[in-house]
Design an enzyme around this catalytic site. Structure first.
Site, PDB file in Angstrom:
ATOM      1  NE  ARG A 259      48.990  41.881  43.706  1.00  0.00           N
ATOM      2  CZ  ARG A 259      47.690  41.787  43.449  1.00  0.00           C
ATOM      3  NH1 ARG A 259      46.803  42.083  44.368  1.00  0.00           N
ATOM      4  NH2 ARG A 259      47.291  41.392  42.255  1.00  0.00           N
TER       5      ARG A 259
ATOM      6  CD  GLN B 159      37.872  37.508  36.554  1.00  0.00           C
ATOM      7  OE1 GLN B 159      37.628  36.801  37.516  1.00  0.00           O
ATOM      8  NE2 GLN B 159      38.157  37.007  35.363  1.00  0.00           N
TER       9      GLN B 159
ATOM     10  CG  ASP C 238      47.720  43.972  35.569  1.00  0.00           C
ATOM     11  OD1 ASP C 238      47.043  44.651  34.757  1.00  0.00           O
ATOM     12  OD2 ASP C 238      47.911  42.751  35.422  1.00  0.00           O
TER      13      ASP C 238
ATOM     14  CG  HIS D 166      38.045  41.566  40.946  1.00  0.00           C
ATOM     15  ND1 HIS D 166      38.521  40.322  40.606  1.00  0.00           N
ATOM     16  CD2 HIS D 166      36.691  41.425  41.074  1.00  0.00           C
ATOM     17  CE1 HIS D 166      37.491  39.463  40.516  1.00  0.00           C
ATOM     18  NE2 HIS D 166      36.386  40.111  40.781  1.00  0.00           N
TER      19      HIS D 166
ATOM     20  CB  CYS E  59      38.841  57.951  52.260  1.00  0.00           C
ATOM     21  SG  CYS E  59      38.796  58.471  53.991  1.00  0.00           S
TER      22      CYS E  59
ATOM     23  N   GLY F  72      42.358  34.039  29.679  1.00  0.00           N
ATOM     24  CA  GLY F  72      43.254  33.912  30.834  1.00  0.00           C
ATOM     25  C   GLY F  72      42.568  33.992  32.176  1.00  0.00           C
TER      26      GLY F  72
ATOM     27  CG  ASN G 285      42.956  29.409  30.266  1.00  0.00           C
ATOM     28  OD1 ASN G 285      44.028  28.957  30.635  1.00  0.00           O
ATOM     29  ND2 ASN G 285      42.089  29.952  31.110  1.00  0.00           N
TER      30      ASN G 285
END
Ligand code: OAD
Length: 251
Positions: free
Chosen positions: A71, A103, A106, A121, A129, A188, A221
């Site tokens: 990803r 959220q 990336d 997130h 760790c 979105g 959206n």
């Protein structure tokens, strides 16, 4: 897109004192990053429990790391789209009266130039760790099976998985931004994952900016979401087109 709704959105933006934005996977769709709920319960060929839960990580940490390495590589290959760029321009205009709550993991908002980004997130670009809790940026030469430089413990992605709490300090800042704003843009997101989706009713019931009691909410959206019944203005179409149009109408 409904033109009268568009005009209302422009008016709300013009009079906004403090803007908070909540984004989800849809804002990155036009960059080529798939959203979550478009498919069949599988996530790029994996069951969600395998790659996005603490139990899945305990069962097979290598599978989980391979998934997040892939990803991250994908995110590195794509570019912020005109929607991200427009949000960065809005922040330049409103400066410290602008918060971007995302959220997404990336990093595309930061690459587009947004500075006040609250990552609910986590991030593909950080590790955590499992022993000492140290959070570190992932370097270019990151090993396939990484260990902590401080204590030698196993590292995991610094991502919030299903069944886990959000980072408390980040969520507090996001709640503060939701309360502080007099205009929230919801861009979105399917608005079904809590507590992130709860920031929308929070903004609607409390606002400190402009001495008003509640913020207005504009949804952008491709299609109505579970937030749509509670928003003041709905703009339905790709965010990579609508956000630049809003920005152009402001200037
Ligand atoms: P979803 O996949 O649930 O929703 C994506 C939303 O984007 C949908 O409402 C689409 O209609 C919309 N959309 C798609 N393309 C669009 C475009 N070009 N322009 C505008 N909107 C578009 O993604 P999220 O709402 O982000 O959590 O999902 C929330 C969380 O669920 C994610 O952060 C993730 C997932 O479980 C974690 O990993 C913890």
């Amino acid at each position: 897109m409904d033109l009268s709704q568009f005009q209302q959105a422009v008016e709300l933006l013009r009079s906004a004192q403090h803007i908070s934005v909540l984004t989800g996977a849809g804002v990155s769709a036009e960059s080529g990053i798939p959203t979550f709920r478009a498919s069949d319960g599988l996530w790029e060929g994996h069951a969600i429990e395998e790659v996005a839960t603490p139990q899945g990580y305990r069962r097979n940490p290598q599978l989980v790391w391979d998934f997040y390495h892939a990803r991250r590589e994908k995110a590195a290959q794509v570019q912020p789209n005109p929607g991200h760029v427009a949000l960065a321009a809005l922040e330049q205009h409103w400066a410290d009266r602008f918060d971007l709550i995302t959220q997404n993991v990336d990093g595309l908002h930061q690459r587009a130039g947004n500075l006040r980004v609250h990552e609910l997130h986590g991030s593909l670009w950080r590790s955590r760790c499992t022993e000492c809790g140290d959070i570190a940026a992932i370097p270019a030469d990151f090993p396939r099976t990484p260990t902590c430089k401080l204590c030698g413990g196993a590292l995991r992605p610094d991502i919030v998985w299903f069944g886990e709490m959000l980072p408390g300090d980040v969520f507090r800042d996001a709640e503060f931004a939701a309360v502080e704003c007099d205009l929230m843009l919801v861009v979105g997101t399917s608005a079904v994952v809590y507590p992130a989706a709860g920031l929308i009713p929070l903004a609607k019931t409390s606002s400190r900016a402009n001495n008003v009691v509640a913020a207005h909410v504009i949804e952008i959206n491709i299609t109505p979401s579970s937030a749509s019944d509670h928003v003041d203005v709905g703009l339905y179409g790709p965010s990579g087109e609508i956000l630049p149009q809003l920005l152009a109408a402001l200037n």
